[in-house]
Design a protein around this motif. Structure first.
Motif, short mmCIF file in Angstrom:
data_model
loop_
_atom_site.label_atom_id
_atom_site.label_comp_id
_atom_site.label_asym_id
_atom_site.label_seq_id
_atom_site.Cartn_x
_atom_site.Cartn_y
_atom_site.Cartn_z
N MET A 1 0.84 -1.20 0.00
CA MET A 1 0.00 0.00 0.00
C MET A 1 0.87 1.25 0.00
O MET A 1 1.80 1.37 0.79
N THR A 2 0.61 2.17 -0.91
CA THR A 2 1.34 3.43 -0.99
C THR A 2 0.64 4.48 -0.13
O THR A 2 -0.58 4.60 -0.17
N PHE A 3 1.42 5.21 0.63
CA PHE A 3 0.83 6.23 1.49
C PHE A 3 0.24 7.36 0.66
O PHE A 3 0.92 7.95 -0.18
N GLN A 4 -1.03 7.68 0.93
CA GLN A 4 -1.72 8.75 0.21
C GLN A 4 -2.28 9.81 1.16
O GLN A 4 -3.09 10.63 0.75
N GLY A 5 -1.82 9.80 2.41
CA GLY A 5 -2.31 10.77 3.38
C GLY A 5 -3.20 10.10 4.41
O GLY A 5 -3.61 8.94 4.28
N PHE A 6 -3.50 10.86 5.47
CA PHE A 6 -4.40 10.39 6.52
C PHE A 6 -5.80 10.94 6.24
O PHE A 6 -6.00 12.16 6.28
N PRO A 7 -6.78 10.09 5.97
CA PRO A 7 -8.14 10.57 5.72
C PRO A 7 -8.69 11.33 6.92
O PRO A 7 -8.37 11.03 8.08
N TYR A 33 -10.93 3.03 12.28
CA TYR A 33 -9.57 2.94 12.82
C TYR A 33 -8.68 2.14 11.88
O TYR A 33 -7.56 2.56 11.53
N ASP A 34 -9.16 0.97 11.46
CA ASP A 34 -8.35 0.09 10.60
C ASP A 34 -8.01 0.75 9.27
O ASP A 34 -6.86 0.69 8.81
N PRO A 40 -3.03 3.72 6.90
CA PRO A 40 -2.14 4.76 6.37
C PRO A 40 -0.89 4.98 7.21
O PRO A 40 0.17 5.30 6.66
N MET A 41 -0.98 4.78 8.54
CA MET A 41 0.23 4.91 9.36
C MET A 41 1.23 3.82 8.99
O MET A 41 2.44 4.08 8.89
N GLN A 42 0.75 2.60 8.79
CA GLN A 42 1.64 1.52 8.37
C GLN A 42 2.27 1.83 7.03
O GLN A 42 3.47 1.61 6.81
#
Length: 221
Positions: A1-7, A33-34, A40-42
């Motif tokens: 998974m590529t980081f795209q920001g925190f929703p 939460y998941d 996204p944190m992972q």
């Protein structure tokens, strides 16, 4: 998974958890939460792992055994990188309803590590190196934190320019941003990357001069 920001739903999740820190709320909103916090944190720390090291995400459940706060869930998601073989000096990132926090250094030191830290601070070569780095970070709007004694410990210079550093029993620097549009895209990744790079010299000093504890771990009861 590529980081795209925190929703934004992740921050809304934590706002709700602060108001209702219960198993009922947690169970009902677990997908938020998941999907909007943990995933996204992972993804963020996985993208940084090649430069900084293997990350660890903290569990969302609070350890209430030794805490006055008996609420069952943490109101933030944290992740840490402790580079293997360095012993001291780590990178940290945290998301909450208040926004994003990054930090680096040592949050807790054992007695043997504290002793080595103080000797290094008092040293005429290593002490000025740390003094200069802490002053540089403070001038760049980093908060210099950590557990401190009220007075400089016995046997050390109480009037020198490193007296404040000698009082520390742990030492780390932190920086916090309130929520903004940038948090919802890849700019958040770049903020963390840039900030962690800015903390590299502090972590290197701690790794070189403090290192890992040599104390035996306490036996479990």
């Amino acid at each position: 998974m590529t980081f795209q920001g925190f929703p934004d739903e992740g921050l809304v999740f934590y706002e709700g958890l602060e108001a209702d820190n219960s198993k009922t709320y947690w169970s009902r909103h677990r997908p938020a939460y998941d999907d909007c916090v943990r995933a996204p944190m992972q993804a963020l720390v996985d993208e940084l792992a090649g430069e900084f090291g293997t990350p660890k995400l903290f569990r969302p459940y609070r350890d209430v055994r030794f805490s006055n706060d008996k609420t069952p869930y943490k109101t933030h998601q944290g992740a840490v990188v402790n580079p293997e073989g360095r012993g001291a000096g780590a990178w940290y990132v945290q998301l909450s309803a208040d926004g994003l926090l990054v930090a680096g250094g040592c949050w807790r030191l054992e007695s043997d590590q504290v002793a080595r830290y103080r000797r290094a601070v008092a040293d005429d070569v290593q002490g000025p190196r740390l003094r200069a780095e802490v002053d540089r970070l403070a001038a760049a709007d980093w908060s210099i934190e950590g557990e401190r004694l009220v007075r400089v410990p016995s046997g050390f210079d109480r009037d020198g320019d490193r007296a404040d550093l000698l009082r520390h029993k742990s030492l780390y620097a932190s920086r916090h941003w309130e929520p903004g549009d940038w948090l919802h895209d890849r700019r958040a990744l770049e903020e963390v990357r840039t900030s962690w790079r800015d903390l590299a010299a502090l972590n290197a000093w701690l790794a070189d001069n403090v290192g890992a504890t040599t104390r035996e771990p306490r036996a479990r009861r």
